[in-house]
Scaffold this motif. Structure first.
Motif, PDB file in Angstrom:
ATOM      1  N   GLN A 250     -10.720 -25.332 -10.504  1.00  0.00           N
ATOM      2  CA  GLN A 250     -11.298 -24.169 -10.506  1.00  0.00           C
ATOM      3  C   GLN A 250     -12.154 -23.734 -11.793  1.00  0.00           C
ATOM      4  O   GLN A 250     -12.503 -22.405 -11.831  1.00  0.00           O
ATOM      5  CB  GLN A 250     -10.194 -23.138 -10.370  1.00  0.00           C
ATOM      6  N   ALA A 251     -12.396 -24.721 -12.497  1.00  0.00           N
ATOM      7  CA  ALA A 251     -13.034 -24.328 -13.723  1.00  0.00           C
ATOM      8  C   ALA A 251     -14.389 -23.554 -13.564  1.00  0.00           C
ATOM      9  O   ALA A 251     -15.075 -22.829 -14.546  1.00  0.00           O
ATOM     10  CB  ALA A 251     -13.488 -25.584 -14.492  1.00  0.00           C
ATOM     11  N   HIS A 252     -15.086 -23.817 -12.282  1.00  0.00           N
ATOM     12  CA  HIS A 252     -16.376 -22.968 -12.172  1.00  0.00           C
ATOM     13  C   HIS A 252     -16.191 -21.478 -12.092  1.00  0.00           C
ATOM     14  O   HIS A 252     -16.930 -20.937 -12.402  1.00  0.00           O
ATOM     15  CB  HIS A 252     -17.102 -23.816 -11.007  1.00  0.00           C
ATOM     16  N   ASN A 253     -14.950 -21.263 -11.660  1.00  0.00           N
ATOM     17  CA  ASN A 253     -14.700 -19.737 -11.340  1.00  0.00           C
ATOM     18  C   ASN A 253     -14.085 -19.253 -12.819  1.00  0.00           C
ATOM     19  O   ASN A 253     -14.382 -18.061 -12.957  1.00  0.00           O
ATOM     20  CB  ASN A 253     -13.551 -19.460 -10.496  1.00  0.00           C
ATOM     21  N   PHE A 254     -13.094 -20.244 -13.341  1.00  0.00           N
ATOM     22  CA  PHE A 254     -12.812 -19.560 -14.778  1.00  0.00           C
ATOM     23  C   PHE A 254     -13.752 -19.384 -15.819  1.00  0.00           C
ATOM     24  O   PHE A 254     -13.802 -18.529 -16.371  1.00  0.00           O
ATOM     25  CB  PHE A 254     -11.655 -20.668 -15.405  1.00  0.00           C
ATOM     26  N   ALA A 255     -14.878 -20.189 -15.671  1.00  0.00           N
ATOM     27  CA  ALA A 255     -16.028 -20.238 -16.568  1.00  0.00           C
ATOM     28  C   ALA A 255     -16.630 -19.063 -16.622  1.00  0.00           C
ATOM     29  O   ALA A 255     -17.464 -18.350 -17.687  1.00  0.00           O
ATOM     30  CB  ALA A 255     -16.827 -21.274 -16.449  1.00  0.00           C
TER      31      ALA A 255
ATOM     32  N   GLU B 131     -15.247 -15.942 -16.413  1.00  0.00           N
ATOM     33  CA  GLU B 131     -14.423 -15.009 -16.790  1.00  0.00           C
ATOM     34  C   GLU B 131     -13.875 -15.156 -18.189  1.00  0.00           C
ATOM     35  O   GLU B 131     -13.115 -14.531 -18.906  1.00  0.00           O
ATOM     36  CB  GLU B 131     -13.424 -14.704 -16.018  1.00  0.00           C
ATOM     37  N   VAL B 132     -14.374 -16.340 -19.080  1.00  0.00           N
ATOM     38  CA  VAL B 132     -13.780 -16.648 -20.484  1.00  0.00           C
ATOM     39  C   VAL B 132     -15.018 -17.159 -21.300  1.00  0.00           C
ATOM     40  O   VAL B 132     -16.039 -17.184 -20.752  1.00  0.00           O
ATOM     41  CB  VAL B 132     -12.804 -17.832 -20.232  1.00  0.00           C
ATOM     42  N   ASP B 133     -14.728 -16.984 -22.658  1.00  0.00           N
ATOM     43  CA  ASP B 133     -15.830 -17.155 -23.598  1.00  0.00           C
ATOM     44  C   ASP B 133     -15.862 -18.621 -23.904  1.00  0.00           C
ATOM     45  O   ASP B 133     -17.008 -19.172 -24.526  1.00  0.00           O
ATOM     46  CB  ASP B 133     -15.848 -16.333 -24.767  1.00  0.00           C
ATOM     47  N   PHE B 134     -14.724 -19.402 -23.610  1.00  0.00           N
ATOM     48  CA  PHE B 134     -14.902 -21.074 -23.970  1.00  0.00           C
ATOM     49  C   PHE B 134     -13.516 -21.638 -23.368  1.00  0.00           C
ATOM     50  O   PHE B 134     -12.776 -20.769 -22.897  1.00  0.00           O
ATOM     51  CB  PHE B 134     -14.603 -21.154 -25.485  1.00  0.00           C
ATOM     52  N   PHE B 135     -13.915 -22.716 -23.057  1.00  0.00           N
ATOM     53  CA  PHE B 135     -12.622 -23.666 -22.691  1.00  0.00           C
ATOM     54  C   PHE B 135     -12.197 -24.546 -23.840  1.00  0.00           C
ATOM     55  O   PHE B 135     -12.794 -25.195 -24.829  1.00  0.00           O
ATOM     56  CB  PHE B 135     -13.090 -24.613 -21.464  1.00  0.00           C
ATOM     57  N   SER B 136     -10.854 -24.755 -23.827  1.00  0.00           N
ATOM     58  CA  SER B 136     -10.246 -25.914 -24.743  1.00  0.00           C
ATOM     59  C   SER B 136      -9.505 -26.822 -23.811  1.00  0.00           C
ATOM     60  O   SER B 136      -8.461 -26.438 -22.942  1.00  0.00           O
ATOM     61  CB  SER B 136      -9.553 -25.340 -26.003  1.00  0.00           C
ATOM     62  N   ILE B 137      -9.854 -28.249 -23.490  1.00  0.00           N
ATOM     63  CA  ILE B 137      -8.971 -29.193 -22.633  1.00  0.00           C
ATOM     64  C   ILE B 137      -8.022 -29.771 -23.604  1.00  0.00           C
ATOM     65  O   ILE B 137      -8.159 -30.279 -24.548  1.00  0.00           O
ATOM     66  CB  ILE B 137      -9.853 -30.127 -22.219  1.00  0.00           C
TER      67      ILE B 137
ATOM     68  N   VAL C 205     -14.787 -29.946 -16.008  1.00  0.00           N
ATOM     69  CA  VAL C 205     -14.558 -28.852 -16.902  1.00  0.00           C
ATOM     70  C   VAL C 205     -15.791 -28.713 -17.798  1.00  0.00           C
ATOM     71  O   VAL C 205     -16.465 -27.389 -17.861  1.00  0.00           O
ATOM     72  CB  VAL C 205     -13.347 -29.035 -17.763  1.00  0.00           C
ATOM     73  N   VAL C 206     -16.219 -29.829 -18.246  1.00  0.00           N
ATOM     74  CA  VAL C 206     -17.421 -29.777 -18.928  1.00  0.00           C
ATOM     75  C   VAL C 206     -18.665 -29.191 -18.348  1.00  0.00           C
ATOM     76  O   VAL C 206     -19.552 -28.432 -18.783  1.00  0.00           O
ATOM     77  CB  VAL C 206     -17.603 -31.298 -19.690  1.00  0.00           C
TER      78      VAL C 206
ATOM     79  N   ILE D  66     -20.900 -22.002 -21.768  1.00  0.00           N
ATOM     80  CA  ILE D  66     -19.586 -21.824 -22.634  1.00  0.00           C
ATOM     81  C   ILE D  66     -19.374 -23.027 -23.425  1.00  0.00           C
ATOM     82  O   ILE D  66     -19.371 -24.144 -22.769  1.00  0.00           O
ATOM     83  CB  ILE D  66     -18.467 -20.877 -22.176  1.00  0.00           C
ATOM     84  N   PRO D  67     -18.888 -22.910 -24.563  1.00  0.00           N
ATOM     85  CA  PRO D  67     -18.561 -24.338 -25.232  1.00  0.00           C
ATOM     86  C   PRO D  67     -17.150 -24.591 -24.468  1.00  0.00           C
ATOM     87  O   PRO D  67     -16.410 -23.881 -24.162  1.00  0.00           O
ATOM     88  CB  PRO D  67     -18.203 -23.900 -26.725  1.00  0.00           C
TER      89      PRO D  67
END
Length: 325
Positions: free
Chosen positions: A195-200, A202-208, A245-246, A254-255
């Motif tokens: 669901q990364a495309h939806n989370f992206a 609503e957040v400013d960055f991801f950390s895997i 996710v990338v 977002i980074p």
């Protein structure tokens, strides 16, 4: 060996750039405030993961807001203008405060039980105490907040709603704090990656967090010797989840960072960069080695190699280091 140590030490003040001049952010993971000194000494571009469980583990009381605040300010002061990503409590699973009854769990399978953000959302008093301290400390530096083990959009939205409530409380109390700090999440379960495309949005960055991502995707307990050989960072499913996710992060601008053990392993660094990552976070001791690996490689070659690997079925057999130029 002494010459090698001296050569790596010389990288402490040098940026991590590939042969084709692409700047890569090399960040540090820390578990205790004193570890920030090693990150600064080795030339880390910031703290990509500040674990905060130490405040509870081994303690006989729940930490106060001031204890949280002091621990965060200590790291901020030493890192100066560099970013510091503070992860909210990731208690549960194998991290259980022995002397604090409120956070004990009797689950048969704690890795799949009440842990991380689930536990924080259940114990709002503790969660709000930590969020208040982070917001207050954020006036002193480039602080970012990160929620662990987010699985659903509902969890993320609830966490952000609690954060908004804390901001409102601090405003009412006229306490100095920063309200615009970036908010991110760890991607540690396949559900979040899918669901990364939806989370992206609503957040400013991801950390895997590759350690848990591998464990949950492959159904392998990384601490269990009888199945240790099945715990493979290079499994095709893991690489596809990382790529997903990338891609989602890039699509929303977002980074995306990797902060699991994969980012500390020099043989995986070219592959991760080839998949599109530009930020890696690792234990302080590995920063010079990873910097050297980055400076020895050509990003265009890494991208071609990553494309070739992603196009093959038996990925674990094909992951090799890209020869330095």
């Amino acid at each position: 060996r002494e010459c090698e140590s001296e050569r790596l030490a010389a990288l402490n003040t040098i940026e991590a750039r590939t042969n084709d001049d692409v700047r890569i952010q090399v960040l540090g993971n820390i578990e205790f405030p004193q570890e920030v000194t090693q990150c600064a000494k080795r030339g880390a571009d910031g703290i990509g993961l500040y674990r905060t469980e130490f405040l509870y583990l081994g303690s006989d009381h729940e930490p106060t807001e001031e204890e949280h605040y002091d621990a965060y300010c200590r790291v901020i002061e030493e890192m100066g203008d560099h970013p510091v990503v503070i992860r909210t409590l990731d208690l549960g699973a194998d991290k259980i405060p022995g002397d604090i009854e409120e956070f004990r769990t009797k689950a048969d399978n704690p890795a799949l039980g009440l842990r991380s953000i689930r536990l924080s959302l259940r114990h709002l008093g503790q969660f709000k105490t930590q969020l208040r301290a982070i917001l207050r400390a954020a006036v002193h530096g480039d602080i970012r907040i990160m929620f662990p083990l987010v699985t659903t959009l509902l969890e993320l939205r609830r966490a952000r709603m609690i954060l908004a409530d804390v901001i409102e409380d601090l405003e009412d109390e006229k306490i100095d704090f920063r309200k615009d700090l970036p908010v991110g999440m760890m991607v540690e379960v396949p559900a979040a990656a899918l669901q990364a495309h939806n989370f992206a949005r609503e957040v400013d960055f991801f950390s895997i967090g590759t350690n848990d991502l591998i464990q949950y995707a492959l159904a392998v307990d990384r601490a269990e010797p009888s199945v240790a050989s099945l715990y493979r960072a290079g499994d095709p499913s893991i690489l596809q989840l990382i790529q997903m996710v990338v891609n989602a992060g890039h699509a929303e601008g977002i980074p995306v960072t990797v902060c699991g053990q994969m980012s500390s392993d020099p043989k995986f660094v070219p592959l991760l960069l080839g998949l599109g990552l530009r930020e890696l976070s690792m234990v302080p001791a590995n920063i010079p080695v990873v910097k050297q690996r980055i400076r020895d490689m050509d990003l265009a070659a890494a991208q071609r190699r990553a494309d070739a690997i992603m196009g093959q079925v038996d990925t674990p057999q094909t992951i090799n280091m890209i020869p330095p130029k």
